[in-house]
Design an enzyme around this catalytic site. Structure first.
Site, short mmCIF file in Angstrom:
data_model
loop_
_atom_site.label_atom_id
_atom_site.label_comp_id
_atom_site.label_asym_id
_atom_site.label_seq_id
_atom_site.Cartn_x
_atom_site.Cartn_y
_atom_site.Cartn_z
N SER A 1 39.21 55.11 50.84
CA SER A 1 38.98 54.97 49.40
C SER A 1 37.93 55.95 48.87
O SER A 1 37.49 55.81 47.74
CB SER A 1 38.53 53.54 49.07
N LYS B 1 33.85 46.02 45.01
CA LYS B 1 33.32 47.33 44.62
C LYS B 1 32.79 47.31 43.19
O LYS B 1 31.73 47.88 42.90
CB LYS B 1 34.40 48.38 44.78
#
Length: 844
Positions: free
Chosen positions: A730, A773
């Site tokens: 990511s 996140k």
């Protein structure tokens, strides 16, 4: 060297340590007391170690210590014959002092003396009479003491003569049992007519303990002395008889086994005549009753009775007898039928879950669903049995539940298991799986091994005495694996609803029903859990808490608990919401609330110290005085400090401890087009960096980068906090943004973070952990986040309060990311001390 004629026994003795006596010798049987001589008021004293000198006895002695040699030399020089001897209480002390000497001793004179080449002196000394040490007058160069005569009290009674005769008989018996005592000593003792001399002769020849030998010297009158001596002789005779008996038993071990068998048969016959059962029969009957009452399954009861019949035919001394007994103890103590009744009141269950935990609605709903199904099952049991459904189908209705709570530390996974047990009125048992490497810890050890026992699953059920508890298998993601087997594979049978109704422990070797157990496993992340095991569990994610949720948890749960644990009253301390926000943002950086509770506990302890000191003034914790209680802030907002120069981008990552902000740095230097990656990056992140560089180079013309710029520069990509390993798919757009930023000289906009993977064609692909996140960005004061377009539905998992405070951009390509993230103007790197606010751009 002075040459004197030595007695025969002294010539045979070996050299020993200084002041250590050799075996004492005695005067002839017809010896009499020395003529009474005037006793000096003060005498030199020679300590004896491990032996006592009696009056009328001879003692060979080797003298080697300096002070003892000085004493003997002075006696010879002054032609003084008499000196005192007394035993030391502790034979291990090399140079006994006055405090170590017994108060009763013996006055003696030197009978023979010889000097030995090694510097020692060998003596034969003769005891004259008892003395009492009144006072020590000197310790150097050797001991001196004031002494007084302490003669034996002799009544010469008939009882005294009888005791003396008994002593002779006992000594004769001891000689016959002791090979180390010469047979001639018996004749010598028989020829002694004086009772006092007889007592001392036997005492010096019987190898008494030091304490007992000193007691014989000190005891008065003679009648009591003989009584004490007879008691000591009887004790030694008993010891010698037992020793001979043990020796004879050891020599005839096979004969003993035959004798024991014969005696056992006799005992059985006697008990049968008396109508009494033997111990083995009582034990077997008790086990049979326990098997009958245990409620085992048919197969288990058959196996237990088979082992019981084997036990009947074995002697109780057989090694396998105790193995079978232990096995039957386990079989009869398991909860084959014992269970607790579930509380199926849905309102009560909701109330308990809400009391113990804030939020976690998905888990609470799942528990209520389970209870609702159980409630309907009980209410419609008769209807289901009357139905036309096959009996096998009805029998196979699955009872148990297997949940897996996955989330960062401190979000309440383990404590949630306790709340579930309380809501259902079930017993709770927890098994920590972290570090378990042996498959036998789960399935048990086979009975062929010494010390075998069932696995921890069966042990826990026996301890909890219920077959339907809430069973928490903690830290399932931290199971080990080595040559002893794979515990994760052993758990497949335990956590499979189709198989655990007949779980077969290796020790029991019969099926045990685990289908009614409510299994809950916990993990910080799913990746280490093998796929087949993960497939058998219902996964429930527990995400990080937002700041607002932490404030509510603190006010509703943490603060009351810390006030209670620190013995405070509610009116003695208070926290407002602003103070809790200050603690959350500046003193904690976590997904859960463990550190937050520790900080609150630290403040409560300081307040408790004030109250204990007498200051009962209420304390109000506010945002302005938090630092007074907790010191300087532990964490500061770093987002505004990193993006002041080109080549720095803010990424987002997910870890087992929750979301995390990662700052990606890139720099260029003259070179030949090399790429260096540092910061303990994993293989996936290294591949992302390589793909990002390839795409940046392919788009160089579009962003006005010179064609040979990459051939003339080396690039270095670094992710700070290098001590922490990093990996995951990511970080592609963050790395590519840092690279395009350093290549174009354009800074990344302040207050924006990004997460997403890229392809070589510039596509931004879907990633996981969006909620974690985003919450990490929110905790760090970042106001905007760039996400892949395909992750837009995942925004529903983000709390609405966070969505209202942040801006989200959903992108499809890397070019969309750069348009949002890069400043429009090329920026010259700042010099030290220079300030530039041009990069503060509001993200649209």
């Amino acid at each position: 060297m002075t040459s004197l004629t030595l007695p025969k026994f002294l010539a045979r003795t070996s050299d020993v340590d200084a002041d250590q006596p050799e075996e004492p010798d005695v005067a002839p049987a017809n010896a009499t007391d020395q003529p009474a001589e005037e006793l000096p008021a003060e005498l030199p004293l020679l300590p004896l170690r491990g032996v006592v000198l009696y009056p009328m006895m001879y003692l060979p002695l080797t003298v080697g210590q300096p002070r003892s040699l000085r004493l003997i030399e002075d006696l010879i020089a002054h032609k003084q014959r008499k000196f005192a001897l007394a035993a030391s209480r502790d034979p291990d002390i090399e140079e006994p002092g006055p405090e170590h000497i017994y108060p009763i001793g013996t006055v003696a004179h030197i009978h023979r003396l010889v000097r030995v080449p090694d510097g020692t002196i060998r003596l034969i000394i003769h005891g004259s009479g008892r003395i009492h040490i009144d006072e020590f007058t000197a310790a150097e160069p050797y001991l001196r003491a004031k002494v007084s005569p302490h003669p034996d009290a002799d009544l010469d009674s008939v009882a005294e003569q009888a005791l003396a005769s008994a002593a002779q008989d006992l000594f004769a018996q001891l000689v016959s049992l002791s090979p180390q005592i010469p047979d001639e000593m018996e004749s010598a003792v028989r020829n002694v007519k004086n009772s006092r001399q007889l007592a001392y002769l036997i005492a010096s020849s019987a190898s008494l303990k030091l304490e007992d030998a000193q007691k014989i010297l000190e005891t008065d009158p003679l009648e009591e002395k003989l009584q004490a001596l007879n008691g000591m002789l009887k004790a030694k005779i008993d010891v010698r008889e037992i020793a001979q008996k043990i020796q004879s038993e050891a020599q005839g071990e096979m004969e003993k086994a035959q004798r024991d068998f014969y005696l056992r048969k006799q005992m059985e016959a006697i008990q049968k005549e008396l109508g009494e059962d033997n111990a083995q029969a009582i034990e077997i009957n008790e086990l049979e009753e326990r098997i009958q009452a245990a409620g085992m399954t048919e197969e288990a009861e058959k196996e237990a009775r088979r082992e019981l019949n084997r036990m009947r035919r074995m002697p109780i001394q057989a090694a396998e007898y105790s193995v079978i007994k232990t096995y039957l103890d386990w079989m009869t103590s398991l909860p084959w039928r014992q269970n607790t009744d579930d509380n199926l009141d849905l309102d009560y269950a909701r109330q308990v879950l809400d009391e113990d935990h804030f939020g976690l609605e998905d888990i609470k709903d799942r528990i209520l669903e389970f209870l609702a199904v159980r409630k309907l099952r009980e209410e419609r049991k008769e209807e289901r049995e009357a139905d036309d459904a096959p009996r096998d189908y009805i029998r196979k209705v699955r009872e148990g539940v297997i949940l897996c709570f996955v989330g960062p530390p401190g979000v309440g996974k383990t404590s949630l298991g306790l709340s579930i047990a309380r809501a259902m009125d079930r017993k709770f048992v927890r098994l920590a799986l972290g570090g378990i490497r042996d498959e036998a810890e789960i399935r048990g050890f086979r009975r062929t091994y010494i010390g075998s026992m069932p696995g921890r699953i069966i042990q826990s059920l026996r301890r909890i005495e219920s077959r339907n508890p809430v069973f928490m298998l903690d830290e399932v993601d931290k199971l080990g694996r080595d040559f002893r087997g794979d515990p994760a594979s052993a758990l497949l049978e335990v956590l499979d609803p189709e198989q655990n109704s007949e779980f077969r422990d290796h020790y029991l070797d019969v099926p045990f029903d685990l289908s009614q157990v409510f299994f809950i496993t916990t993990a910080n992340w799913l990746d280490p859990i093998p796929g087949p095991l993960r497939d058998r569990m219902e996964i429930i994610q527990l995400s990080s808490y937002t700041a607002n949720e932490k404030v509510k948890i603190a006010q509703g749960y943490l603060i009351p608990r810390q006030i209670r644990e620190n013995s405070l009253h509610n009116d003695e301390i208070s926290f407002d919401d602003e103070s809790l926000c200050e603690i959350i943002h500046k003193y904690t950086r976590e997904a859960g609330v463990r550190t937050l509770e520790r900080r609150i506990g630290a403040i409560c302890r300081k307040v408790a110290t004030r109250v204990a000191a007498g200051n009962t003034e209420p304390v109000a914790i506010t945002a302005g005085n938090v630092a007074e209680w907790l010191g300087r802030a532990k964490f500061l907002d770093e987002a505004h400090e990193w993006v002041q120069t080109p080549g720095v981008a803010t990424g987002l990552a997910w870890t087992p401890a929750g979301g995390q902000v990662l700052y990606v740095e890139a720099t260029a230097m003259p070179g030949k087009g090399g790429l260096t990656l540092t910061g303990q990056l994993g293989n996936v992140m290294k591949e992302s960096a390589t793909a990002a560089l390839s795409y940046v180079r392919s788009a160089s013309e579009q962003y006005d980068i010179e064609g040979e710029w990459f051939q003339k520069h080396d690039l270095h990509v670094h992710v700070p906090t290098g001590a922490q390993p990093k990996d995951g798919p990511s970080a592609g757009i963050a790395i590519s943004t840092a690279l395009i930023s350093v290549a174009t000289g354009r800074c990344v906009r302040e207050g924006i973070a990004m997460t997403g993977e890229i392809t070589l064609r510039g596509r931004v692909t879907r990633i996981g952990g969006v909620r974690e996140k985003v919450l990490a960005a929110h905790r760090n004061g970042i106001g905007a986040v760039i996400l892949p377009e395909s992750n837009e539905p995942d925004l529903e998992d983000v709390p609405e309060s966070v969505q209202e405070e942040m801006t989200f951009h959903f992108v499809r390509t890397v070019d969309d990311v750069w348009k949002l993230a890069l400043c429009d103007e090329i920026t010259t790197p700042l010099q030290p001390g220079q300030k530039d606010d041009s990069n503060e751009v509001v993200v649209e």
